[in-house]
Scaffold this active site. Structure first.
Site, short mmCIF file in Angstrom:
data_model
loop_
_atom_site.label_atom_id
_atom_site.label_comp_id
_atom_site.label_asym_id
_atom_site.label_seq_id
_atom_site.Cartn_x
_atom_site.Cartn_y
_atom_site.Cartn_z
N ASP A 17 45.25 32.45 36.84
CA ASP A 17 43.98 32.97 37.35
C ASP A 17 42.87 31.98 37.00
O ASP A 17 42.12 32.17 36.05
CB ASP A 17 43.71 34.34 36.71
CG ASP A 17 42.60 35.10 37.41
OD1 ASP A 17 42.19 34.69 38.50
OD2 ASP A 17 42.15 36.12 36.85
N GLU A 95 39.66 33.64 48.65
CA GLU A 95 38.91 34.89 48.81
C GLU A 95 37.87 34.84 49.93
O GLU A 95 37.10 33.89 50.05
CB GLU A 95 38.22 35.25 47.49
CG GLU A 95 37.61 36.62 47.48
CD GLU A 95 37.71 37.29 46.13
OE1 GLU A 95 37.14 38.38 45.97
OE2 GLU A 95 38.37 36.75 45.22
N LYS A 131 42.44 36.76 50.39
CA LYS A 131 42.03 37.74 49.39
C LYS A 131 40.85 38.54 49.92
O LYS A 131 39.81 37.99 50.27
CB LYS A 131 41.64 37.00 48.10
CG LYS A 131 41.86 37.77 46.81
CD LYS A 131 41.66 36.82 45.64
CE LYS A 131 41.76 37.53 44.31
NZ LYS A 131 41.42 36.63 43.20
N THR A 155 42.20 42.74 46.58
CA THR A 155 41.63 42.62 45.24
C THR A 155 40.60 43.72 44.99
O THR A 155 40.37 44.58 45.83
CB THR A 155 41.02 41.21 45.06
OG1 THR A 155 40.64 41.03 43.71
CG2 THR A 155 39.82 41.02 45.97
N PHE A 177 42.86 45.74 38.90
CA PHE A 177 42.09 45.09 37.85
C PHE A 177 42.20 45.87 36.54
O PHE A 177 41.40 46.76 36.27
CB PHE A 177 40.63 44.97 38.29
CG PHE A 177 40.33 43.75 39.11
CD1 PHE A 177 41.31 43.14 39.87
CD2 PHE A 177 39.06 43.20 39.12
CE1 PHE A 177 41.04 42.01 40.63
CE2 PHE A 177 38.77 42.06 39.88
CZ PHE A 177 39.76 41.47 40.63
#
Length: 329
Positions: A17, A95, A131, A155, A177
């Protein structure tokens, strides 16, 4: 004796990440994820200035109705993805602008733009995960993209209904998350720390895992946003886990066995009964969940803020304006 990172890799696919290529290369993950916060941090690193220079040159050579600054930012995201794909054997997540989280058509347009840029660079769409925020509009964009064979990573996911809706849209991957759920729990309970076994983020991913496996969904689950290695180890066995370089280092420096905590064989007894989540059920579930409401919108705001900060950085340091074009450059 193996370290805990090695042990974890026996049960789970480890994903980095980060936008830091050197950290990715050091820990040898299969995939890597990025987000606006990580790209902003990396873009300010002098080592990666050439990626910004290339983005400006690329955008300058394009004739487009889109604001020049937008083109540069989108290209920067892809440039980091291209560099990451030189290091990882698998996939990279790129993203969509968080400011498009409630606009399905605009999200589709940017996703197609990303894929076109990757393919222009010789990268197959099979190595890219688009994403998207787990809003209803993001999930609808995912539904269309997956029909086109473009893989999506949903996400900013904080509850079961988001996960079910994403699976029903045939998302390739979801990213619950964990740490942000725990952040909310600590604040609500007035605690400084919470054991991983009592961590609501860990419990949420565990519940989603059992539900997916019981009902045969192909969507992969990738726990994300960890605050400590105990959360990570409590989810050993999850399809994937995306981990920051700091926690990857901590895992690699810790020795001892890693026990598999999540198993498909237990899903039939632990997974809840199947439910359908349409738009009404989705929106109601978010509104009924204070944690999901707060963290979803907070996450969107923060990612949007970091994208704006990146734009400000480019305008200040590279003399870019939103209306610049190739002639102006």
């Amino acid at each position: 004796m193996k370290n805990k990172l090695e042990g974890l890799k026996e049960h789970t696919i480890v994903v980095a990440d980060t936008g830091d290529f050197e950290a990715i290369n050091q820990y040898k993950p299969r995939d890597a994820t990025t987000n606006p916060s990580l790209i902003l941090k990396a873009a300010k690193d002098e080592r990666y200035k050439h990626l910004i220079d290339e983005a400006i040159e690329w955008a300058s050579a394009r004739s487009s109705d889109e604001p020049f600054l937008n083109l540069v930012v989108h290209r920067i995201f892809v440039n980091f993805g291209l560099e990451i794909l030189k290091v990882v054997p698998g996939r990279v997540s790129t993203e969509v602008d968080a400011r498009l989280s409630f606009d399905t058509e605009a999200s589709l347009k940017l996703a197609h733009q990303y894929i076109a840029m990757y393919e222009e660079a010789g990268i197959s769409k099979d190595r890219i995960l688009i994403k998207l925020a787990s809003t209803w509009e993001g999930i609808e964009a995912c539904r269309q993209l997956e029909k086109e064979g473009i893989h999506c990573n949903m996400t900013l996911m904080f509850n079961k209904q988001q996960a079910i809706a994403a699976a029903e849209a045939k998302a390739t991957l979801i990213s619950p998350f964990v740490g942000r759920i725990m952040d909310f729990q600590k604040k609500a309970e007035g605690k400084d720390s919470i054991p991983a076994t009592e961590d609501n983020g860990v419990k949420s991913v565990t519940e989603i895992y059992h539900y997916y496996k019981k009902h045969g969904y192909k969507t992969e689950i990738m726990g994300a946003s960890f605050r400590n290695i105990d959360e990570i180890l409590e989810l050993a066995g999850c399809d994937l886990l995306t981990i920051s370089p700091t926690l990857l280092e901590e895992l690699s420096n810790a020795s001892g066995d890693v026990t598999k905590k999540l198993s498909e064989s237990e899903a039939s007894s632990k997974g809840s009964e199947k439910m359908h989540v349409d738009e009404n059920a989705f929106r109601w579930a978010i509104s009924e969940d204070p944690m999901a409401t707060e963290k979803l919108y907070e996450g969107i705001r923060n990612f949007a803020k970091d994208t704006r900060t990146l734009e400000d950085f480019l305008q200040k340091n590279f003399s870019i304006t939103p209306s610049s074009n190739s002639k102006a450059m």
